[in-house]
Scaffold this motif. Structure first.
Motif, PDB file in Angstrom:
ATOM      1  N   LYS A   1       0.860  -1.179   0.000  1.00  9.38           N
ATOM      2  CA  LYS A   1       0.000   0.000   0.000  1.00  9.38           C
ATOM      3  C   LYS A   1       0.899   1.232   0.000  1.00  9.38           C
ATOM      4  O   LYS A   1       1.581   1.524   0.983  1.00  9.38           O
ATOM      5  CB  LYS A   1      -0.919  -0.001   1.222  1.00  9.38           C
TER       6      LYS A   1
ATOM      7  N   GLY B   1      -2.230  -0.409  -8.263  1.00 12.02           N
ATOM      8  CA  GLY B   1      -2.930   0.108  -7.094  1.00 12.02           C
ATOM      9  C   GLY B   1      -2.223   1.225  -6.349  1.00 12.02           C
ATOM     10  O   GLY B   1      -2.627   1.603  -5.244  1.00 12.02           O
TER      11      GLY B   1
ATOM     12  N   GLU C   1      -1.416   4.801  -5.210  1.00  7.95           N
ATOM     13  CA  GLU C   1      -2.212   6.021  -5.114  1.00  7.95           C
ATOM     14  C   GLU C   1      -1.333   7.246  -5.357  1.00  7.95           C
ATOM     15  O   GLU C   1      -0.172   7.289  -4.939  1.00  7.95           O
ATOM     16  CB  GLU C   1      -2.868   6.123  -3.730  1.00  7.95           C
TER      17      GLU C   1
END
Length: 305
Positions: free
Chosen positions: A32, A76, A78
Motif C-alpha cells: 500500500k 494500485g 495512489e
C-alpha cells in the motif's frame, strides 16, 4: 474535529523518474503506497532524452512521467498532487504533512524530491529545453557535435561546461550572463579558442518556437548559434525534508545513502534520484528507485514477521 490520518506501508515524496520506478516496483510487491508530487519536477522540463535504452528517437520527461504514473496505477499505487512541507519520525512511524493541511503516515519513506536547475528569466528559453538547448553534457553532448554552440551560463559553472563541450565541438561561444570568471579559467577558454561575452541575455531567438537560432543580449546585440547549452549554477537541492528528519547531507545539500540499499542514516527513510549524489542521469535514477524499493520491501517483510 481531528482529521483522520491516512496510513500506508510506504510514502514516496516526488513522482519523478526515481519515485515512479520505485512506485512500480513496490506496486508489484502489492504494498500500500502513496506518491505525493507537486508536478513541478526537473524531468518536466526536458523534451528529449536520447541516451535511454529502448528510445532511439528520444523521449520526453513528460512522456516518461505519464507512462510511469499509468503503469504504477495499474498496481494500485495512489497518487496525490500536493506539496510536502513537513516530515517527522516518531518511534516506528513516519508522518508527512502537506501544504493543503493533510497528514499521512507510513512505516517507510522514500524521498525522491530531486533538484531544480537555476534558469534565469530569459524569454523563449523553456520551449527549447531538451530540444535545441541542453543542460547535461553526458546526456546531450552528442547532439551538438561539430556545431556552433552558445553556452549560456554564469561564472565558473558556465566556463567549466564550455570547456567540457570541446570534446564534441570546437565552435563554442560562452555568454557569461552573470557571475565572475577567474583569470585562470579565462586563459583556458582562450587556449581552446572559446569566445567569451560578458553580457546579460535578454531572449532566445527561435524558429518554430523550440528551434534555437541564437540569443539577443540586453545591449541589443544578437549572437547566432546552432545549439544552446545552459550552465548557470546555483541549482537547488530539495533536501529540506531530509534535514527535518535528521538525514545526513553533504555540504552541497545532497543526501548520503547506503550505496547498496539507498537507505539513509535514519532507519526506514530512503532516498533516490538526483537528491542523492550521482551523475544525474535518468537511467541511474531508475536504478536508484528500483533498488530502494527492493530494500523497502525487505524491511516491510521483516517488520511483518
Amino acid at each position: 474535529m481531528t482529521e483522520k490520518t491516512n496510513t500506508y506501508e510506504c510514502i514516496i515524496v516526488g513522482a519523478g523518474i526515481a519515485g515512479l520506478q520505485a512506485a512500480i516496483q513496490l506496486g508489484r510487491y502489492m504494498h500500500k503506497v502513496m506518491v505525493i508530487d507537486s508536478e513541478d519536477g526537473r524531468s518536466n522540463l526536458c523534451r528529449g532524452y536520447h541516451n535511454i535504452l529502448g528510445w532511439p528517437d528520444g523521449v520526453s520527461g513528460e512522456t516518461l512521467r505519464d507512462l510511469g504514473k499509468k503503469q504504477a496505477a495499474q498496481y494500485g499505487i495512489e497518487f496525490i498532487k500536493d506539496y510536502v512541507i513537513e516530515a517527522k519520525k516518531s518511534n516506528e512511524r513516519i508522518s508527512v504533512k502537506t501544504e493543503s493541511g493533510k497528514t499521512y503516515e507510513s512505516t517507510t519513506l522514500l524521498l525522491s524530491t530531486g533538484i531544480k536547475d537555476r534558469i534565469p528569466e530569459i524569454k523563449n528559453i523553456i520551449p527549447c529545453l531538451g530540444v535545441s538547448i541542453y543542460v547535461c553534457p553526458d546526456c546531450d553532448g552528442y547532439e551538438v557535435r561539430n556545431q556552433h554552440v552558445l553556452l549560456l551560463g554564469s561564472g565558473k559553472t558556465g566556463a567549466s561546461l564550455a570547456l567540457t563541450l570541446t570534446y564534441w565541438t570546437e565552435k563554442i561561444t560562452f555568454i557569461n550572463h552573470d557571475g565572475e570568471v577567474e583569470q585562470s579559467l579565462l586563459e583556458k577558454l582562450k587556449q581552446k579558442n572559446i569566445d567569451v561575452i560578458h553580457e546579460e541575455i535578454e531572449a532566445i531567438v527561435t524558429e518554430n518556437e523550440s528551434d534555437f537560432k541564437g540569443v539577443t543580449l540586453k545591449n541589443g546585440q544578437t549572437i547566432q548559434g546552432d545549439k544552446g547549452f545552459i550552465g548557470f549554477g546555483g541549482n537547488a537541492v530539495h533536501s529540506e525534508l531530509a534535514k527535518q528528519l535528521g538525514v545526513e547531507r553533504l555540504e552541497n545539500k545532497h543526501v548520503l545513502v547506503d550505496p547498496r540499499t539507498k537507505e539513509t542514516n535514519i532507519t526506514n527513510v530512503w532516498a533516490a534520484g538526483d537528491l542523492i549524489a550521482h551523475s544525474e542521469q535518468v537511467t541511474i535514477a531508475m536504478a536508484d528507485g528500483c533498488q530502494a524499493a527492493i530494500w523497502i520491501h525487505k524491511r516491510l517483510l521483516k517488520n511483518n514477521q
